[in-house]
Enzyme design. Structure first.
Site, short mmCIF file in Angstrom:
data_model
loop_
_atom_site.label_atom_id
_atom_site.label_comp_id
_atom_site.label_asym_id
_atom_site.label_seq_id
_atom_site.Cartn_x
_atom_site.Cartn_y
_atom_site.Cartn_z
N LYS A 22 7.12 9.04 -58.10
CA LYS A 22 6.17 8.71 -57.01
C LYS A 22 4.94 9.60 -57.10
O LYS A 22 3.80 9.12 -57.03
CB LYS A 22 6.86 8.91 -55.67
CG LYS A 22 5.91 8.87 -54.46
CD LYS A 22 6.63 9.08 -53.16
CE LYS A 22 6.89 10.52 -52.85
NZ LYS A 22 5.75 11.27 -52.29
N ASN A 23 5.17 10.91 -57.30
CA ASN A 23 4.04 11.85 -57.23
C ASN A 23 3.22 11.91 -58.50
O ASN A 23 2.23 12.64 -58.55
CB ASN A 23 4.55 13.23 -56.83
CG ASN A 23 5.09 13.23 -55.41
OD1 ASN A 23 4.87 12.28 -54.66
ND2 ASN A 23 5.81 14.28 -55.04
N ARG A 92 -0.64 9.58 -46.23
CA ARG A 92 -1.56 10.68 -46.08
C ARG A 92 -2.08 11.17 -47.44
O ARG A 92 -3.16 11.72 -47.52
CB ARG A 92 -0.96 11.83 -45.31
CG ARG A 92 0.27 12.46 -45.93
CD ARG A 92 0.58 13.74 -45.24
NE ARG A 92 -0.63 14.49 -45.02
CZ ARG A 92 -1.28 15.17 -45.95
NH1 ARG A 92 -0.86 15.13 -47.19
NH2 ARG A 92 -2.38 15.86 -45.67
N CYS A 116 1.61 15.92 -40.96
CA CYS A 116 2.80 15.08 -41.08
C CYS A 116 3.98 15.92 -40.60
O CYS A 116 3.82 17.01 -40.04
CB CYS A 116 3.00 14.65 -42.53
SG CYS A 116 3.52 16.00 -43.59
N ARG A 121 -0.97 20.15 -43.11
CA ARG A 121 -1.44 19.50 -44.34
C ARG A 121 -2.98 19.48 -44.39
O ARG A 121 -3.61 18.43 -44.47
CB ARG A 121 -0.88 18.09 -44.46
CG ARG A 121 0.60 17.95 -44.36
CD ARG A 121 1.40 18.63 -45.47
NE ARG A 121 1.25 18.07 -46.77
CZ ARG A 121 1.98 17.07 -47.26
NH1 ARG A 121 2.87 16.50 -46.49
NH2 ARG A 121 1.80 16.63 -48.49
N ASP A 305 10.26 20.36 -52.55
CA ASP A 305 10.83 19.03 -52.29
C ASP A 305 12.34 19.01 -52.48
O ASP A 305 13.02 18.13 -51.95
CB ASP A 305 10.19 17.99 -53.21
CG ASP A 305 8.74 17.76 -52.87
OD1 ASP A 305 8.03 17.14 -53.68
OD2 ASP A 305 8.29 18.24 -51.80
N ARG A 397 10.28 5.31 -48.60
CA ARG A 397 8.91 5.63 -49.03
C ARG A 397 8.92 6.21 -50.45
O ARG A 397 7.98 6.01 -51.22
CB ARG A 397 8.32 6.71 -48.12
CG ARG A 397 7.50 6.27 -46.95
CD ARG A 397 6.81 7.47 -46.36
NE ARG A 397 6.15 8.24 -47.40
CZ ARG A 397 6.04 9.57 -47.41
NH1 ARG A 397 6.55 10.28 -46.45
NH2 ARG A 397 5.43 10.19 -48.40
#
Ligand code: EPZ
Length: 417
Positions: A22-23, A92, A116, A121, A305, A397
């Site tokens: 995802k990142n 975001r 968030c 952030r 994470d 997500r």
């Protein structure tokens, strides 16, 4: 509100192919507009965050289509430079488009992404760096108006190795005259994947993965193909699930070096781990001891994470685990929910102490954020009884078909109709 019913006690066994990252895919999707080109991205996970990024592309006038795990992006028709508030709210990390829109159109209008679940952030490092490249940025009422009359390469030292700020600078610098040098840059593998894509696009960029990145020219090509790297945090998540439940699981098409800090911790806790070049196998009898103190740091340190994920694997481990969260100021919200399952967690400031308990008992819990929600899945799989996990929207997500993958390995997890 989607709910998962998770009945704990099953061991996990089998093979799983880990999703694309995802990142990594999100900044590469933004990068696909820095010049007028066609991009084919392979190994793109089906995630709501990726869908949100594709909606932004379409709003900007690009074509963005999916065929299985391949995205086709045609940015030749880009005709807008703004991201509406409702699209910024969807995701975001859309702030990553700022550098790319400026590079393409020298004008961009978007909104502060806002805080968030993890904290405020801020994006001060992003904005300071873009101003250093020559962008004029004004903000009123949360809306950012950005423009430039030609970006100029410069030396930018980041006070913190911010992943997003590093990526935004790399994208804006594609259009800057002269050389841009980023020092104290983020070193995450996703930055290296972005560099690989940019090189294919014709950008002269070096140093990703080290603290110093240089961007010094751009000879755009019109058509690019790229395979997105594997998601190291999704891999870490499956390792922690298996450690907690017991069993033997092989992760396929991964890069073990990208999540070695988690593998090492799980080995110390009592798991057996066999590393291959593109796969890794974990075996666990579910009887674990607490890891050495876990301190989250920018890559190559222990990733923030994975903090919630390893914490969940520690809940029944013998001894006390000590976590220090240095990256985000509010990343222990999952502890409140994990306590509902009978765990013994105390949080003081940035430190969480987890003392193993003999068993966890199923209870209704609610996902607080993406990785906190995944931590609740890890814990529920190791709890006695059926846990109802609310707000799984946070989890989908960032995880592609997590419930299906766990069921295929023997986990008892289903959507509640
Ligand atoms: C990226 O977020 C990841 N998201 C995050 O993953 C990850 O946790 C984080 O990097 C750290 O590794 C994506 O890549 C889409 P940062 P990012 O800028 O870029 C402060 C997940 O679960 N900061 O490195 O937002 C900030 O407040 C997500 O997949 C500033 O102060 O992270 C935070 O405390 C969660 N000013 C710290 O730096 C700035 O201008 C790390 O932020 C920018 C950041």
């Amino acid at each position: 509100m989607s709910i998962w019913r998770i009945s704990g006690g099953n061991r996990l066994n089998g093979d799983i192919r880990i999703q694309g990252a995802k990142n990594a895919v999100l900044p590469i999707i933004a990068a696909s507009i820095v010049t007028s080109c066609e991009t084919e991205l392979i190994n793109c996970p089906r995630l709501s965050d990726v869908e949100a990024a594709m909606c932004i592309l379409r709003h900007l006038g690009c074509i963005a289509e999916r065929d299985g795990d391949t995205l086709y992006i045609d940015s030749r028709g880009m005709s807008a430079t703004d991201i509406p508030h409702e699209l910024m709210r969807e995701m975001r990390s859309s702030v990553i488009f700022l550098g790319a829109i400026l590079a393409r159109a020298h004008s961009a209008q978007l909104y502060y992404p806002g805080g968030c679940e993890l904290g405020a952030r801020p994006i001060d490092l992003h904005l300071d760096a873009l101003r250093a490249l020559g962008a004029q940025i004004s903000d009123s009422g949360g809306k950012l108006e950005c423009s430039d009359s030609g970006l100029k390469g410069t030396r930018i030292n980041l006070s913190f190795p911010s992943v997003g700020a590093t990526e935004n600078i790399m994208l804006a610098a594609c259009a800057a005259s002269g050389e841009t040098v980023i020092t104290n840059a983020a070193r995450e593998p996703e930055i290296v994947d972005l560099q690989d894509y940019l090189r294919k696009l014709g950008v002269c960029v070096f140093g990703a993965g080290t603290p110093t990145i240089s961007i010094s020219g751009f000879n755009p090509v019109q058509v690019v193909g790229h395979r997105v790297m594997t998601d190291r945090i999704a891999a870490a998540t499956m390792l922690c699930c298996t450690a907690a439940t017991g069993g033997k699981v092989r992760l396929l098409s991964v890069e073990p070096a990208h999540f070695e800090t988690i593998s090492e911790a799980l080995e110390y806790m009592g798991c057996q781990i066999e590393r291959g070049s593109t796969e890794i196998t974990i075996s666990s009898n579910g009887i674990l001891r607490a890891p050495k103190p876990v301190v989250t740091k920018p890559y190559p340190g222990f990733p923030t994470d994975a903090q919630p994920l390893l914490m969940a694997a520690c809940l029944k481990a013998d001894g006390t685990a000590v976590f220090t969260e240095n990256i985000f100021e509010n990343r222990y919200r999952h502890a409140v929910e994990l306590r509902k399952l009978g765990s013994d967690i105390s949080v003081v400031g940035r430190v969480a102490m987890v003392t193993g308990v003999p068993k966890l008992i199923a209870a209704p819990v609610t996902a607080t954020d993406l990785r906190g929600g995944a931590a609740l899945v890890v814990a529920a799989l190791a709890a006695e009884g059926e846990t109802q996990l609310y707000d799984v929207g946070h989890i989908v997500r960032g995880y592609e078909r997590l419930d299906e993958h766990l069921r295929a390995l023997g986990g008892d997890i289903h959507y509640k109709c």
